[in-house]
Motif scaffolding. Sequence first.
Motif, mmCIF file in Angstrom:
data_model
loop_
_atom_site.group_PDB
_atom_site.id
_atom_site.type_symbol
_atom_site.label_atom_id
_atom_site.label_comp_id
_atom_site.label_asym_id
_atom_site.label_seq_id
_atom_site.Cartn_x
_atom_site.Cartn_y
_atom_site.Cartn_z
ATOM 1 N N LEU A 92 0.834 -1.206 0.000
ATOM 2 C CA LEU A 92 0.000 0.000 0.000
ATOM 3 C C LEU A 92 0.868 1.256 0.000
ATOM 4 O O LEU A 92 0.586 2.223 -0.719
ATOM 5 C CB LEU A 92 -0.942 0.011 1.213
ATOM 6 N N LEU A 93 1.924 1.253 0.793
ATOM 7 C CA LEU A 93 2.831 2.414 0.832
ATOM 8 C C LEU A 93 3.532 2.617 -0.507
ATOM 9 O O LEU A 93 3.688 3.748 -0.968
ATOM 10 C CB LEU A 93 3.849 2.251 1.959
ATOM 11 N N GLN A 94 3.946 1.515 -1.146
ATOM 12 C CA GLN A 94 4.593 1.623 -2.459
ATOM 13 C C GLN A 94 3.633 2.157 -3.521
ATOM 14 O O GLN A 94 4.061 2.757 -4.493
ATOM 15 C CB GLN A 94 5.139 0.262 -2.892
ATOM 16 N N GLN A 95 2.345 1.943 -3.327
ATOM 17 C CA GLN A 95 1.326 2.442 -4.256
ATOM 18 C C GLN A 95 0.861 3.844 -3.864
ATOM 19 O O GLN A 95 -0.133 4.337 -4.387
ATOM 20 C CB GLN A 95 0.130 1.475 -4.277
ATOM 21 N N ASN A 96 1.595 4.473 -2.932
ATOM 22 C CA ASN A 96 1.258 5.817 -2.443
ATOM 23 C C ASN A 96 -0.145 5.889 -1.841
ATOM 24 O O ASN A 96 -0.828 6.898 -1.962
ATOM 25 C CB ASN A 96 1.433 6.872 -3.538
ATOM 26 N N LEU A 98 -1.127 6.066 1.388
ATOM 27 C CA LEU A 98 -0.791 6.295 2.795
ATOM 28 C C LEU A 98 -2.005 6.158 3.704
ATOM 29 O O LEU A 98 -1.944 5.494 4.739
ATOM 30 C CB LEU A 98 -0.139 7.668 2.968
ATOM 31 N N LEU A 99 -3.113 6.755 3.337
ATOM 32 C CA LEU A 99 -4.312 6.694 4.171
ATOM 33 C C LEU A 99 -4.799 5.256 4.330
ATOM 34 O O LEU A 99 -5.154 4.825 5.429
ATOM 35 C CB LEU A 99 -5.414 7.578 3.584
ATOM 36 N N LYS A 100 -4.806 4.503 3.242
ATOM 37 C CA LYS A 100 -5.219 3.102 3.318
ATOM 38 C C LYS A 100 -4.258 2.300 4.192
ATOM 39 O O LYS A 100 -4.684 1.440 4.966
ATOM 40 C CB LYS A 100 -5.289 2.478 1.920
ATOM 41 N N ALA A 101 -2.960 2.587 4.072
ATOM 42 C CA ALA A 101 -1.965 1.880 4.879
ATOM 43 C C ALA A 101 -2.166 2.175 6.368
ATOM 44 O O ALA A 101 -2.129 1.259 7.199
ATOM 45 C CB ALA A 101 -0.548 2.261 4.446
ATOM 46 N N VAL A 102 -2.379 3.434 6.706
ATOM 47 C CA VAL A 102 -2.602 3.811 8.102
ATOM 48 C C VAL A 102 -3.881 3.145 8.623
ATOM 49 O O VAL A 102 -3.906 2.590 9.725
ATOM 50 C CB VAL A 102 -2.673 5.347 8.265
ATOM 51 N N PHE A 103 -4.947 3.187 7.829
ATOM 52 C CA PHE A 103 -6.200 2.552 8.225
ATOM 53 C C PHE A 103 -6.003 1.051 8.432
ATOM 54 O O PHE A 103 -6.521 0.468 9.390
ATOM 55 C CB PHE A 103 -7.288 2.808 7.167
ATOM 56 N N TYR A 104 -5.248 0.432 7.553
ATOM 57 C CA TYR A 104 -4.986 -1.008 7.635
ATOM 58 C C TYR A 104 -4.221 -1.353 8.912
ATOM 59 O O TYR A 104 -4.564 -2.301 9.621
ATOM 60 C CB TYR A 104 -4.213 -1.447 6.393
ATOM 61 N N VAL A 105 -3.190 -0.568 9.230
ATOM 62 C CA VAL A 105 -2.386 -0.825 10.421
ATOM 63 C C VAL A 105 -3.205 -0.570 11.688
ATOM 64 O O VAL A 105 -3.269 -1.418 12.587
ATOM 65 C CB VAL A 105 -1.094 0.025 10.419
ATOM 66 N N VAL A 106 -3.841 0.593 11.762
ATOM 67 C CA VAL A 106 -4.618 0.939 12.956
ATOM 68 C C VAL A 106 -5.797 -0.027 13.115
ATOM 69 O O VAL A 106 -6.069 -0.512 14.222
ATOM 70 C CB VAL A 106 -5.103 2.406 12.899
ATOM 71 N N GLY A 107 -6.458 -0.316 12.004
ATOM 72 C CA GLY A 107 -7.587 -1.238 12.074
ATOM 73 C C GLY A 107 -7.164 -2.635 12.473
ATOM 74 O O GLY A 107 -7.773 -3.246 13.358
ATOM 75 N N SER A 108 -6.117 -3.145 11.861
ATOM 76 C CA SER A 108 -5.676 -4.510 12.159
ATOM 77 C C SER A 108 -5.155 -4.639 13.580
ATOM 78 O O SER A 108 -5.537 -5.558 14.312
ATOM 79 C CB SER A 108 -4.584 -4.942 11.183
ATOM 80 N N VAL A 109 -4.283 -3.727 13.987
ATOM 81 C CA VAL A 109 -3.678 -3.837 15.318
ATOM 82 C C VAL A 109 -4.635 -3.318 16.390
ATOM 83 O O VAL A 109 -4.965 -4.035 17.337
ATOM 84 C CB VAL A 109 -2.321 -3.100 15.378
ATOM 85 N N GLY A 110 -5.079 -2.089 16.239
ATOM 86 C CA GLY A 110 -5.930 -1.496 17.269
ATOM 87 C C GLY A 110 -7.249 -2.211 17.441
ATOM 88 O O GLY A 110 -7.621 -2.625 18.545
#
Length: 125
Positions: A92-96, A98-110
């Motif tokens: 996701l980060l390589q595809q620029n 950023l918002l999706k990547a942050v949502f994915y990390v926060v959603g998955s972990v949090g």
Amino acid sequence: MTKEILIVGVGSFAGGALRYILSVGLSKLGRLWAFPIGIMVINILGCFLIGVLYGYFKSKATTDPVLPLLLMTGVLGGFTTFSTFSFETVQLLQQNELLKAVFYVVGSVGVGVAACYLGMRQFGN
């Protein structure tokens, strides 16, 4: 489809068994430090290995899709799904995205940790 499921299943069995063996061995260190070092090491190792395998398979355009399916989805999926989570975040980060990547990390972990806690509370833990 049945062949692919069998390949992933065999790989998952191997990865899960390897995770168990390593976590038991590494748990001795964890007891010394009162920290779950075993799973942390397994997660980091899995992340490194999925990166190595992806890079290798990407450089070999003629690679049979069975080997990545066995090793990346099967073995590393059984070893740790954290490696897949990390790999998908990097994509996701390589595809620029950023918002999706942050949502994915926060959603998955949090949300994942919160869901685990809520699930445990169902039985009074």
